[in-house]
Write a protein that holds these residues in place. Structure first.
Motif: not given
Length: 303
Positions: A8, A46, A48-49, A121, A123, A145, A147-148, A150
């Motif tokens: 991360i 990865e 995120r946000g 998000d 990856t 994706r 964020a948050g 799947q």
């Protein structure tokens, strides 16, 4: 291969720093010997946000000819994820040299629309190390994706070739693929690309790879002139297909020959309507109108 554990990162990596590090890494390998591992990194990277800069999105839409919209163009999402993909290939345990790699193919699934207001998000990982008649190739997989959540909304696979690099244990194909004969069709459009096309796309994508920026920097990496970014060309073709593609589609591109700048590029786009009259697929091909040599071809199809 499924990554064992994501790494991360706090922020999206800086492409300029990654390229500087790649140059230093290349120098170290020249001094200490070539990398002889045939094992890819097991970790993914990865962030995120991730948020979108609206001014940058607007500049991208203007340069590529995309209609102004709240929905992020698939090519813009590729550019957004690109620094993370490069960071995986910039690892010390990545067995191929980053600088000078050739982009052979790109395959994207745009499964659901993403809006400029969405936090994302992202990856990236590498997989499928395999031989090529001219070296070694690898796939770089990026997924995006909201964020948050799947569900993957955007997935891209970029195939790169390290020309002249043959790793132990990676089998070379027994025969070269049959090259299709290409006969230039009647163009539906012609692009006039200036010597600054690489720098213009770099400004909106952040991809300041030296092979795209100037004659001098390209020659330092073994090219006779600077070349256009493959994803600039592919994204411009996608923009030319237009809004008929909708919000969910596949987008595949094969790169056959580099586009040296400045130049003219001829393009033909043909569309297939289903029995109900709805759009199903558009195919595109681009070539050098002087030599007739194919530069790239691909398709956009409804999901």
């Amino acid at each position: 291969m499924t990554p064992l554990q994501p790494v991360i990162l706090g922020d999206m990596p800086s492409l300029s720093k990654l390229y500087v590090n790649a140059a230093a890494q290349a120098a170290r390998r020249r001094l200490l010997g070539t990398h002889d591992s045939s094992v890819l990194p097991l970790e993914s990277h990865e962030v995120r946000g991730v948020t979108v800069d609206v001014a940058n999105l607007t500049a991208y839409q203007h340069l590529l000819g995309e209609t102004a919209s709240d929905v992020l163009p698939a090519g813009f999402i590729h550019a957004l994820a690109f620094p993370l993909a490069i960071s995986v290939m910039n690892r010390d345990d990545f067995p191929l040299p980053l600088l000078g790699m050739l982009h052979l193919r790109n395959s994207v699934e745009q499964r659901a629309p993403l809006l400029f207001t969405d936090a994302l998000d992202i990856t990236a990982r590498v997989e499928n190390l395999r031989g090529h008649r001219a070296g070694t190739q690898v796939d770089v997989v990026a997924e995006v994706r909201v964020a948050g959540t799947q569900d993957v909304c955007w997935r891209g696979i970029s195939t790169y070739l390290a020309k002249g690099v043959f790793l132990p244990g990676v089998d070379k194909p027994s025969s070269a693929p049959v090259r299709r004969d290409f006969k230039a069709p009647d163009p539906t459009g012609v692009w006039q690309l200036g010597v600054d096309a690489g720098r213009a796309y770099a400004a909106v994508s952040g991809d300041f790879n030296p092979i795209h920026l100037s004659v001098l920097s390209a020659k330092a990496l073994g090219m006779r002139r600077s070349i256009a970014h493959g994803m600039y060309l592919a994204s411009r073709a996608l923009a030319d297909v237009g809004s008929v593609r909708g919000d969910s589609f596949t987008w595949d591109v094969d790169f056959d020959a580099p586009v040296f700048l400045p130049c003219r590029v001829a393009l033909e786009i043909s569309s297939d309507q289903g029995g109900s009259g709805t759009w199903k697929r558009s195919d595109f091909v681009a070539w050098n109108p002087r030599s007739g040599r194919c530069h790239f071809s691909g398709s956009v199809a409804a999901l």
